[in-house]
Design an enzyme around this catalytic site. Sequence first.
Site, PDB file in Angstrom:
ATOM      1  N   GLU A 153       6.333  -0.239 -12.316  1.00  0.00           N
ATOM      2  CA  GLU A 153       7.843  -0.700 -11.884  1.00  0.00           C
ATOM      3  C   GLU A 153       8.545  -0.878 -13.266  1.00  0.00           C
ATOM      4  O   GLU A 153       9.163  -1.873 -13.469  1.00  0.00           O
ATOM      5  CB  GLU A 153       8.022  -1.826 -11.237  1.00  0.00           C
ATOM      6  N   ASN A 203       3.230   3.875 -11.492  1.00  0.00           N
ATOM      7  CA  ASN A 203       3.588   3.502  -9.960  1.00  0.00           C
ATOM      8  C   ASN A 203       4.850   2.952 -10.107  1.00  0.00           C
ATOM      9  O   ASN A 203       5.470   2.014 -11.003  1.00  0.00           O
ATOM     10  CB  ASN A 203       2.523   2.638  -9.892  1.00  0.00           C
ATOM     11  N   HIS A 239       7.158   0.654   0.443  1.00  0.00           N
ATOM     12  CA  HIS A 239       7.369  -0.358   1.267  1.00  0.00           C
ATOM     13  C   HIS A 239       8.799  -0.155   1.705  1.00  0.00           C
ATOM     14  O   HIS A 239       9.945   0.135   1.238  1.00  0.00           O
ATOM     15  CB  HIS A 239       7.593  -1.604   0.370  1.00  0.00           C
ATOM     16  N   GLU A 268       1.573   1.965  -1.556  1.00  0.00           N
ATOM     17  CA  GLU A 268       1.686   0.589  -1.010  1.00  0.00           C
ATOM     18  C   GLU A 268       2.369   0.514   0.074  1.00  0.00           C
ATOM     19  O   GLU A 268       2.982  -0.331   0.509  1.00  0.00           O
ATOM     20  CB  GLU A 268       2.495  -0.181  -2.150  1.00  0.00           C
ATOM     21  N   ASP A 270       3.886   0.152   3.707  1.00  0.00           N
ATOM     22  CA  ASP A 270       4.035  -0.652   4.833  1.00  0.00           C
ATOM     23  C   ASP A 270       5.498  -0.449   5.511  1.00  0.00           C
ATOM     24  O   ASP A 270       6.210  -0.156   4.879  1.00  0.00           O
ATOM     25  CB  ASP A 270       3.587  -2.215   4.737  1.00  0.00           C
TER      26      ASP A 270
HETATM   27  C1  XIL Z   1       2.311  -8.159  -4.286  1.00  0.00           C
HETATM   28  C2  XIL Z   1       0.931  -8.997  -3.414  1.00  0.00           C
HETATM   29  O1  XIL Z   1       0.975  -8.467  -2.300  1.00  0.00           O
HETATM   30  C3  XIL Z   1       1.150 -10.234  -3.286  1.00  0.00           C
HETATM   31  O2  XIL Z   1       0.063 -10.977  -2.838  1.00  0.00           O
HETATM   32  C4  XIL Z   1       1.617 -11.020  -4.624  1.00  0.00           C
HETATM   33  O3  XIL Z   1       1.817 -12.379  -4.336  1.00  0.00           O
HETATM   34  C5  XIL Z   1       2.867 -10.448  -5.183  1.00  0.00           C
HETATM   35  O4  XIL Z   1       2.650  -9.111  -5.286  1.00  0.00           O
HETATM   36  N1  XIL Z   1       4.636  -4.090  -5.630  1.00  0.00           N
HETATM   37  C6  XIL Z   1       3.509  -4.065  -6.324  1.00  0.00           C
HETATM   38  C7  XIL Z   1       2.400  -5.149  -5.884  1.00  0.00           C
HETATM   39  O5  XIL Z   1       3.047  -3.365  -7.268  1.00  0.00           O
HETATM   40  O6  XIL Z   1       1.600  -5.545  -6.710  1.00  0.00           O
HETATM   41  C8  XIL Z   1       3.046  -6.267  -5.197  1.00  0.00           C
HETATM   42  O7  XIL Z   1       2.062  -6.907  -4.810  1.00  0.00           O
HETATM   43  C9  XIL Z   1       4.023  -5.811  -4.044  1.00  0.00           C
HETATM   44  C10 XIL Z   1       5.086  -5.044  -4.893  1.00  0.00           C
END
Ligand code: XIL
Length: 357
Positions: A153, A203, A239, A268, A270
């Site tokens: 990020e 990423n 996400h 990631e 969801d």
């Molecule tokens: C999130 C985790 O799922 C949580 O448990 C934590 O509290 C905060 O981070 N992008 C990312 C991940 O790259 O590392 C993040 O994970 C979600 C967003």
Amino acid sequence: MKCRALIFAVATAAFCLGFGSAVPEQSLREAAQGSGLLIGTAVRPAQFSEAAYASTLAREFNLLEPEDALKWEVVHPEPQSFDFSQGDQVVDFAFRHGMSVRGHTLVWHRQNPKWLTEGNYTSAELAEILEKHIKTVVGHYRGKIFAWDVVNEAFDELHPGTLRSTIWRDQPGIGLAGNGNSYIERCFRWAHEADPHALLFYNEAEAEVVNRKSDAIYAMVLDFRQRGVPIDGVGLQMHIANLHADVASISANIKRFTALGVQVHITEMDVALPVDADRNPSQADLQRQADIYGQIAAACLSHAGCAAIQTWGFTDKYSWMGSHSKQTQGAALLFDRSYRAKPAYEALRDALEEGRR
Ligand code: XIL
């Protein structure tokens, strides 16, 4: 769709109808085998002692990534000490079940320990701290973690296409502020020195579609490839909010990155749903969610260089989405809170069985 393979094998669907129930359902990892795609999930090692968590994980996935266990605040709690206990549990679990491991993440502006963020370090000191961190963590897992999210990020939300202002870039940064992406380049070079065989990924969030952020990442990856900076892949977080995914644009984006010779991993995924006071979504939304999982998987599978699909957890019981959305959204993953497979699971498995086209 357990009969699909048989349809081709015996030519008539009647065979399938008659004998279908005798054919065992495939797990996700079995369904993914033919296409060579890794099917993964983020994990929390504290949950490995829960039987349903461990058995579902071992049965369904062939790729794991620690959700938080390798972030700075966990793995580097004091300036001079590293704590690999949680990360090692993930690697051990994966090893015992024939799984690969992705590492997440070496350079990020979040989940950093106070000793680092409040340490008032100079750029020269920060460069030394970061180099040591990257080399120690990557070195500890050399030969065990096959792919790393080196930088996470780094591009900004508010000013798309520009780099985010962070402790690593310019607050005060590692000495390369004002020098474009060179602080990112330096991190990739350090990681490569620590494990020349690991695949190194950039990423990012909200760069799944073709947009100004993914344009900027594309330009960076192109430049890195042309100059021999060791980058092997781009992670698209995926996400998905509001039940909306522009699949055509996501596919076009995967296509242009893989054309550069780097892999794409969906890292990631969801798909958050609105939930009621009991944290339950509507049946209609579960089906719409399933469609999105299936379509994204099919988009990935249609590009040979899209090599992994990973979800951000696998059971709604432990999804980050609840706390992240202040409990207004949830039910974002493949299994419900009782580890029952949801329509999204079926849709993903169907896409995996369909394979690469
Ligand atoms: C999130 C985790 O799922 C949580 O448990 C934590 O509290 C905060 O981070 N992008 C990312 C991940 O790259 O590392 C993040 O994970 C979600 C967003």
